[in-house]
Design an enzyme around this catalytic site. Sequence first.
Site, PDB file in Angstrom:
ATOM      1  N   HIS A   1       0.810  -1.223   0.000  1.00 43.86           N
ATOM      2  CA  HIS A   1       0.000   0.000   0.000  1.00 43.86           C
ATOM      3  C   HIS A   1       0.844   1.273   0.000  1.00 43.86           C
ATOM      4  O   HIS A   1       0.340   2.346   0.325  1.00 43.86           O
ATOM      5  CB  HIS A   1      -0.954  -0.006   1.212  1.00 43.86           C
ATOM      6  CG  HIS A   1      -2.004  -1.065   1.129  1.00 43.86           C
ATOM      7  ND1 HIS A   1      -2.783  -1.454   2.185  1.00 43.86           N
ATOM      8  CD2 HIS A   1      -2.425  -1.816   0.071  1.00 43.86           C
ATOM      9  CE1 HIS A   1      -3.622  -2.407   1.799  1.00 43.86           C
ATOM     10  NE2 HIS A   1      -3.417  -2.653   0.522  1.00 43.86           N
TER      11      HIS A   1
ATOM     12  N   CYS B   1       6.115  13.017 -13.457  1.00 37.78           N
ATOM     13  CA  CYS B   1       7.254  13.462 -14.280  1.00 37.78           C
ATOM     14  C   CYS B   1       8.553  12.832 -13.818  1.00 37.78           C
ATOM     15  O   CYS B   1       9.570  12.941 -14.488  1.00 37.78           O
ATOM     16  CB  CYS B   1       7.354  14.984 -14.260  1.00 37.78           C
ATOM     17  SG  CYS B   1       8.145  15.629 -12.778  1.00 37.78           S
TER      18      CYS B   1
HETATM   19  P1  OAD Z   1      -7.057  -3.069  10.455  1.00 36.44           P
HETATM   20  O1  OAD Z   1      -7.128  -1.860  11.325  1.00 36.44           O
HETATM   21  O2  OAD Z   1      -8.193  -3.340   9.558  1.00 36.44           O
HETATM   22  O3  OAD Z   1      -6.852  -4.363  11.365  1.00 36.44           O
HETATM   23  C1  OAD Z   1      -5.881  -4.386  12.375  1.00 36.44           C
HETATM   24  C2  OAD Z   1      -5.872  -5.788  12.953  1.00 36.44           C
HETATM   25  O4  OAD Z   1      -4.819  -5.839  13.908  1.00 36.44           O
HETATM   26  C3  OAD Z   1      -7.161  -6.179  13.689  1.00 36.44           C
HETATM   27  O5  OAD Z   1      -7.586  -7.452  13.236  1.00 36.44           O
HETATM   28  C4  OAD Z   1      -6.745  -6.209  15.148  1.00 36.44           C
HETATM   29  O6  OAD Z   1      -7.444  -7.216  15.891  1.00 36.44           O
HETATM   30  C5  OAD Z   1      -5.284  -6.544  15.037  1.00 36.44           C
HETATM   31  N1  OAD Z   1      -4.475  -6.082  16.170  1.00 36.44           N
HETATM   32  C6  OAD Z   1      -4.666  -5.039  16.993  1.00 36.44           C
HETATM   33  N2  OAD Z   1      -3.682  -4.942  17.889  1.00 36.44           N
HETATM   34  C7  OAD Z   1      -2.829  -5.962  17.623  1.00 36.44           C
HETATM   35  C8  OAD Z   1      -1.599  -6.398  18.210  1.00 36.44           C
HETATM   36  N3  OAD Z   1      -1.045  -5.769  19.243  1.00 36.44           N
HETATM   37  N4  OAD Z   1      -1.001  -7.499  17.678  1.00 36.44           N
HETATM   38  C9  OAD Z   1      -1.541  -8.149  16.618  1.00 36.44           C
HETATM   39  N5  OAD Z   1      -2.698  -7.776  16.042  1.00 36.44           N
HETATM   40  C10 OAD Z   1      -3.325  -6.693  16.523  1.00 36.44           C
HETATM   41  O7  OAD Z   1      -5.678  -2.964   9.655  1.00 36.44           O
HETATM   42  P2  OAD Z   1      -5.238  -3.711   8.318  1.00 36.44           P
HETATM   43  O8  OAD Z   1      -5.729  -5.101   8.285  1.00 36.44           O
HETATM   44  O9  OAD Z   1      -3.794  -3.468   8.168  1.00 36.44           O
HETATM   45  O10 OAD Z   1      -5.409   0.371   3.501  1.00 36.44           O
HETATM   46  O11 OAD Z   1      -6.019  -2.872   7.237  1.00 36.44           O
HETATM   47  C11 OAD Z   1      -5.801  -3.137   5.889  1.00 36.44           C
HETATM   48  C12 OAD Z   1      -5.867  -1.884   5.091  1.00 36.44           C
HETATM   49  O12 OAD Z   1      -7.087  -1.181   5.382  1.00 36.44           O
HETATM   50  C13 OAD Z   1      -4.802  -0.846   5.421  1.00 36.44           C
HETATM   51  O13 OAD Z   1      -3.577  -1.103   4.794  1.00 36.44           O
HETATM   52  C14 OAD Z   1      -5.411   0.409   4.938  1.00 36.44           C
HETATM   53  C15 OAD Z   1      -6.798   0.233   5.509  1.00 36.44           C
HETATM   54  O14 OAD Z   1      -7.783   0.965   4.898  1.00 36.44           O
HETATM   55  C16 OAD Z   1      -5.283   1.479   2.784  1.00 36.44           C
HETATM   56  O15 OAD Z   1      -5.132   2.574   3.292  1.00 36.44           O
HETATM   57  C17 OAD Z   1      -5.320   1.241   1.325  1.00 36.44           C
END
Ligand code: OAD
Length: 241
Positions: free
Chosen positions: A112, A124
């Site tokens: 991303h 450019c």
């Molecule tokens: P999310 O915010 O959707 O999910 C975060 C995950 O991390 C959740 O399932 C939590 O349960 C878990 N979590 C929280 N604390 C944690 C910890 N200490 N250890 C392990 N896990 C933990 O984030 P992403 O899955 O990364 O995209 O989201 C995917 C994409 O959605 C992002 O890259 C972004 C967002 O919109 C774009 O901006 C294109």
Amino acid sequence: MNISVQDVSSIMVLTGAGISAESGVPTFRGEDGLWRQYRAEELATPRAFYRDPKLVWEWYDWRRGLIGGCQPNQAHRTLVEIEARFEDFVLVTQNVDGLHSLAGSRKIVELHGNIWRMRCTQMCRPSWEDRSAVLRALPPRCPSCGEMARPDVVWFGEVLPGEAIETADTAARRCQLMLVIGTSALVQPAASIPLLALQSGATVVEFNPQPTPLSDHVDITVREPAAESLPRWWARWLVES
Ligand code: OAD
């Protein structure tokens, strides 16, 4: 673990916002998640950017400031140790925070983009890094042509960098072990990458305190925060092997 370290020649890791949560970087969908406070369609789409570039840049500038004060945690550091142990290793991240490279990981695929990089809206020149703590003028300008610059991140509705997704797909089909750390597995195409690995016969381990749509399909789920559980899992696997 049903396989030992010696039996694994190819390993892949997929990370999401949760791996940086214990570093102080907000996730997107958690309790204090960004998408609980802000509307993605007003801040993270090409349409939002061209409607109000200053507003979008202010949001990214705020996030850059926040992330700039964060350090990698034990989970990021454990991945550096794991990378050192396996020749065939790929770390695919959905995170734009740059904490994996700050920790010392080398083979990183950023699906991303990266919040510390910018690119010219007129394309450019290749994208460039800008780590200034506070951007002086918003929106910033391309140093070559003077047109508006944008964050070098993937917004909703945009296509992922082709090379990144191809590398991730190939690694998923090839790996014997995949670690999925801190992702809600709700955003495509990243969410499908572990399914490719499972279909190809890999063992998949999920590290996440909360269940996700992947949880029922993976081989092992570790339901704890990654900064504690990943170093412990890695140490135990080494001993058991
Ligand atoms: P999310 O915010 O959707 O999910 C975060 C995950 O991390 C959740 O399932 C939590 O349960 C878990 N979590 C929280 N604390 C944690 C910890 N200490 N250890 C392990 N896990 C933990 O984030 P992403 O899955 O990364 O995209 O989201 C995917 C994409 O959605 C992002 O890259 C972004 C967002 O919109 C774009 O901006 C294109």
